[in-house]
Design a protein around this motif. Structure first.
Motif, PDB file in Angstrom:
ATOM      1  N   ASP A   1       0.484  14.832 -12.186  1.00  0.00           N
ATOM      2  CA  ASP A   1       1.572  14.138 -11.885  1.00  0.00           C
ATOM      3  C   ASP A   1       1.337  13.472 -10.556  1.00  0.00           C
ATOM      4  OD1 ASP A   1       2.715  15.178 -14.049  1.00  0.00           O
ATOM      5  OD2 ASP A   1       4.341  16.620 -12.948  1.00  0.00           O
ATOM      6  N   VAL A   2       1.969  12.380 -10.397  1.00  0.00           N
ATOM      7  CA  VAL A   2       1.727  11.717  -9.012  1.00  0.00           C
ATOM      8  C   VAL A   2       3.091  11.594  -8.269  1.00  0.00           C
ATOM      9  CG1 VAL A   2       0.730   9.517  -7.965  1.00  0.00           C
ATOM     10  CG2 VAL A   2      -0.371  10.696  -9.853  1.00  0.00           C
ATOM     11  N   ASP A   3       3.313  11.758  -7.019  1.00  0.00           N
ATOM     12  CA  ASP A   3       4.228  11.198  -6.146  1.00  0.00           C
ATOM     13  C   ASP A   3       4.075  10.005  -5.416  1.00  0.00           C
ATOM     14  OD1 ASP A   3       6.055  13.092  -7.311  1.00  0.00           O
ATOM     15  OD2 ASP A   3       5.838  14.339  -5.533  1.00  0.00           O
ATOM     16  N   LEU A   4       4.584   9.095  -5.351  1.00  0.00           N
ATOM     17  CA  LEU A   4       4.224   7.796  -4.654  1.00  0.00           C
ATOM     18  C   LEU A   4       5.383   7.707  -3.213  1.00  0.00           C
ATOM     19  CD1 LEU A   4       3.868   7.247  -7.844  1.00  0.00           C
ATOM     20  CD2 LEU A   4       2.775   5.083  -6.638  1.00  0.00           C
ATOM     21  N   PHE A   5       4.749   7.346  -2.299  1.00  0.00           N
ATOM     22  CA  PHE A   5       5.574   6.976  -1.011  1.00  0.00           C
ATOM     23  C   PHE A   5       4.931   5.822  -0.439  1.00  0.00           C
ATOM     24  CE2 PHE A   5       5.593  11.563  -1.854  1.00  0.00           C
ATOM     25  CZ  PHE A   5       6.884  12.038  -1.387  1.00  0.00           C
ATOM     26  N   PRO A   6       5.702   5.047   0.051  1.00  0.00           N
ATOM     27  CA  PRO A   6       5.155   3.859   0.753  1.00  0.00           C
ATOM     28  C   PRO A   6       4.617   4.115   2.166  1.00  0.00           C
ATOM     29  CG  PRO A   6       7.573   3.848   1.042  1.00  0.00           C
ATOM     30  CD  PRO A   6       7.203   4.838   0.193  1.00  0.00           C
ATOM     31  N   THR A   7       3.698   3.485   2.669  1.00  0.00           N
ATOM     32  CA  THR A   7       3.075   3.660   3.719  1.00  0.00           C
ATOM     33  C   THR A   7       3.920   3.061   4.970  1.00  0.00           C
ATOM     34  OG1 THR A   7       1.331   2.136   3.610  1.00  0.00           O
ATOM     35  CG2 THR A   7       0.954   4.040   2.883  1.00  0.00           C
ATOM     36  N   GLU A   8       4.541   2.000   4.504  1.00  0.00           N
ATOM     37  CA  GLU A   8       5.305   1.435   5.662  1.00  0.00           C
ATOM     38  C   GLU A   8       6.960   1.239   5.188  1.00  0.00           C
ATOM     39  OE1 GLU A   8       3.528  -2.198   6.664  1.00  0.00           O
ATOM     40  OE2 GLU A   8       1.648  -1.478   7.564  1.00  0.00           O
TER      41      GLU A   8
ATOM     42  N   THR B   1       0.790  -1.105  -0.181  1.00  0.00           N
ATOM     43  CA  THR B   1      -0.052  -0.037   0.034  1.00  0.00           C
ATOM     44  C   THR B   1       1.006   1.303  -0.117  1.00  0.00           C
ATOM     45  OG1 THR B   1      -1.723  -1.116   1.285  1.00  0.00           O
ATOM     46  CG2 THR B   1      -1.754   1.308   1.409  1.00  0.00           C
ATOM     47  N   TRP B   2       0.549   2.186  -0.802  1.00  0.00           N
ATOM     48  CA  TRP B   2       1.537   3.328  -1.121  1.00  0.00           C
ATOM     49  C   TRP B   2       0.337   4.437  -1.096  1.00  0.00           C
ATOM     50  CZ3 TRP B   2       6.726   4.053  -3.311  1.00  0.00           C
ATOM     51  CH2 TRP B   2       7.374   2.842  -3.086  1.00  0.00           C
ATOM     52  N   GLN B   3       1.137   5.611  -0.584  1.00  0.00           N
ATOM     53  CA  GLN B   3       0.273   7.045  -0.656  1.00  0.00           C
ATOM     54  C   GLN B   3       0.513   7.452  -2.035  1.00  0.00           C
ATOM     55  OE1 GLN B   3       0.133   9.714   2.881  1.00  0.00           O
ATOM     56  NE2 GLN B   3       1.032  10.938   1.460  1.00  0.00           N
ATOM     57  N   LEU B   4      -0.329   7.925  -2.659  1.00  0.00           N
ATOM     58  CA  LEU B   4      -0.340   9.028  -3.976  1.00  0.00           C
ATOM     59  C   LEU B   4      -0.598  10.277  -3.559  1.00  0.00           C
ATOM     60  CD1 LEU B   4      -0.927   5.692  -4.661  1.00  0.00           C
ATOM     61  CD2 LEU B   4      -1.853   6.628  -6.810  1.00  0.00           C
TER      62      LEU B   4
ATOM     63  N   ARG C   1      -4.723   6.452  -0.769  1.00  0.00           N
ATOM     64  CA  ARG C   1      -3.932   5.213  -0.616  1.00  0.00           C
ATOM     65  C   ARG C   1      -4.463   4.279  -1.666  1.00  0.00           C
ATOM     66  NH1 ARG C   1      -2.172   3.998   5.497  1.00  0.00           N
ATOM     67  NH2 ARG C   1      -1.309   6.275   6.038  1.00  0.00           N
ATOM     68  N   ARG C   2      -3.469   3.572  -2.102  1.00  0.00           N
ATOM     69  CA  ARG C   2      -3.852   2.429  -3.167  1.00  0.00           C
ATOM     70  C   ARG C   2      -3.023   1.427  -2.841  1.00  0.00           C
ATOM     71  NH1 ARG C   2      -7.437   5.396  -3.588  1.00  0.00           N
ATOM     72  NH2 ARG C   2      -8.502   6.249  -5.553  1.00  0.00           N
ATOM     73  N   THR C   3      -3.504  -0.113  -3.085  1.00  0.00           N
ATOM     74  CA  THR C   3      -2.887  -1.120  -2.744  1.00  0.00           C
ATOM     75  C   THR C   3      -2.490  -1.712  -4.076  1.00  0.00           C
ATOM     76  OG1 THR C   3      -3.998  -1.586  -0.618  1.00  0.00           O
ATOM     77  CG2 THR C   3      -2.852  -3.516  -1.828  1.00  0.00           C
ATOM     78  N   SER C   4      -1.316  -2.094  -4.385  1.00  0.00           N
ATOM     79  CA  SER C   4      -0.666  -2.603  -5.767  1.00  0.00           C
ATOM     80  C   SER C   4      -1.521  -4.043  -6.172  1.00  0.00           C
ATOM     81  CB  SER C   4       0.879  -2.769  -5.755  1.00  0.00           C
ATOM     82  OG  SER C   4       1.143  -3.416  -7.107  1.00  0.00           O
ATOM     83  N   ASN C   5      -1.954  -4.101  -7.264  1.00  0.00           N
ATOM     84  CA  ASN C   5      -2.219  -5.492  -8.038  1.00  0.00           C
ATOM     85  C   ASN C   5      -1.239  -5.740  -8.999  1.00  0.00           C
ATOM     86  OD1 ASN C   5      -3.737  -7.740  -7.910  1.00  0.00           O
ATOM     87  ND2 ASN C   5      -4.972  -6.750  -9.793  1.00  0.00           N
ATOM     88  N   ASN C   6      -0.101  -5.230  -8.917  1.00  0.00           N
ATOM     89  CA  ASN C   6       0.971  -5.520  -9.788  1.00  0.00           C
ATOM     90  C   ASN C   6       1.639  -6.740  -9.627  1.00  0.00           C
ATOM     91  OD1 ASN C   6       2.897  -5.367 -11.824  1.00  0.00           O
ATOM     92  ND2 ASN C   6       3.414  -3.239 -11.455  1.00  0.00           N
ATOM     93  N   CYS C   7       0.860  -7.799  -9.806  1.00  0.00           N
ATOM     94  CA  CYS C   7       1.478  -9.307  -9.074  1.00  0.00           C
ATOM     95  C   CYS C   7       1.808 -10.199 -10.358  1.00  0.00           C
ATOM     96  CB  CYS C   7       0.235  -9.870  -8.389  1.00  0.00           C
ATOM     97  SG  CYS C   7      -0.268  -8.732  -7.073  1.00  0.00           S
TER      98      CYS C   7
END
Length: 219
Positions: free
Chosen positions: A77-84, A64-67, A208-214
């Motif tokens: 434009d989007v900046d992505l930061f990890p939440t953990e 899960t990352w913060q956009l 916040r979004r959780t990745s489904n890049n699996c």
């Protein structure tokens, strides 16, 4: 009385048969080649964009990352930061399959590293990657920590690692700057078929979004 002076008529120089014709043919071939080169670049950009690929978050499956965005960041434009956990060195993944069109340095690197996080800023995007996904769709990945792990012309699969999260270029902290483009225009980012909601930069906004890049077959 002055003597009469007579001059011999000059003989015309013989012309090479077909010389002018060869020059004209060569010029015509050069023009055709130039027009063909221009067409290869321009014509695809005049075509209507294809359907949007099913882009995924450019980070590891299940994370899960913060956009976010902020005033002056530029629309879409989007900046992505990890939440953990630590951002430095996290894998940056391709959002969809495609061909790498840029992989190198955008602007200048600066001097911000995990060992010196407050070092001097650079300019532009620092280490970056751009991918052509076909149908006039592109994605961009900026501020990578190290030289990209891919090369221009390389085909990449969805989820393939492109580099690591860093803070090169004009970056204040380790993060991934990300864009989706349709033709010449930036557009709102979509992930797993859902719009991110990050559009204009008139105010600070985060989601916040959780990745489904699996990997294929993963839950």
């Amino acid at each position: 009385m002055l003597p009469t002076v007579t001059s011999r008529p000059s003989r015309p120089r013989p012309r090479r048969p077909g010389g002018n014709r060869i020059v004209r043919v060569l010029l015509a071939l050069a023009v055709v080649a130039a027009l063909a080169g221009i067409a290869v670049v321009v014509v695809p950009r005049l075509l209507a964009p294809g359907p949007r690929p099913l882009f995924q978050l450019p980070v590891a499956c299940g994370e899960t990352w913060q956009l976010g965005t902020y005033p002056g960041h530029d629309d879409y434009d989007v900046d992505l930061f990890p939440t953990e956990g630590e951002a430095w060195g996290r894998p940056v993944l391709a959002s969809a399959e495609g061909r790498v069109t840029e992989a190198g340095i955008n602007g200048s690197l600066g001097g911000r590293t995990p060992e010196n996080p407050d070092g001097p800023r650079g300019r532009g995007g620092g280490y970056w990657v751009k991918i052509d996904h076909g149908g006039r769709w592109e994605t961009q990945y900026l501020h990578l920590l190290e030289p990209p792990l891919v090369e221009v012309g390389q085909r990449v699969a969805q989820g393939e690692q492109l580099g690591k999260v860093g803070s090169t270029g004009n970056s204040g902290a380790p993060h991934l700057h990300y864009e989706q483009r349709r033709g010449w225009e930036k557009v709102e980012t979509h992930f797993d078929g859902t719009p991110s909601g990050i559009t204009h930069d008139d105010r600070e906004y985060t989601v916040r979004r959780t990745s489904n890049n699996c990997p294929t077959g993963a839950p």
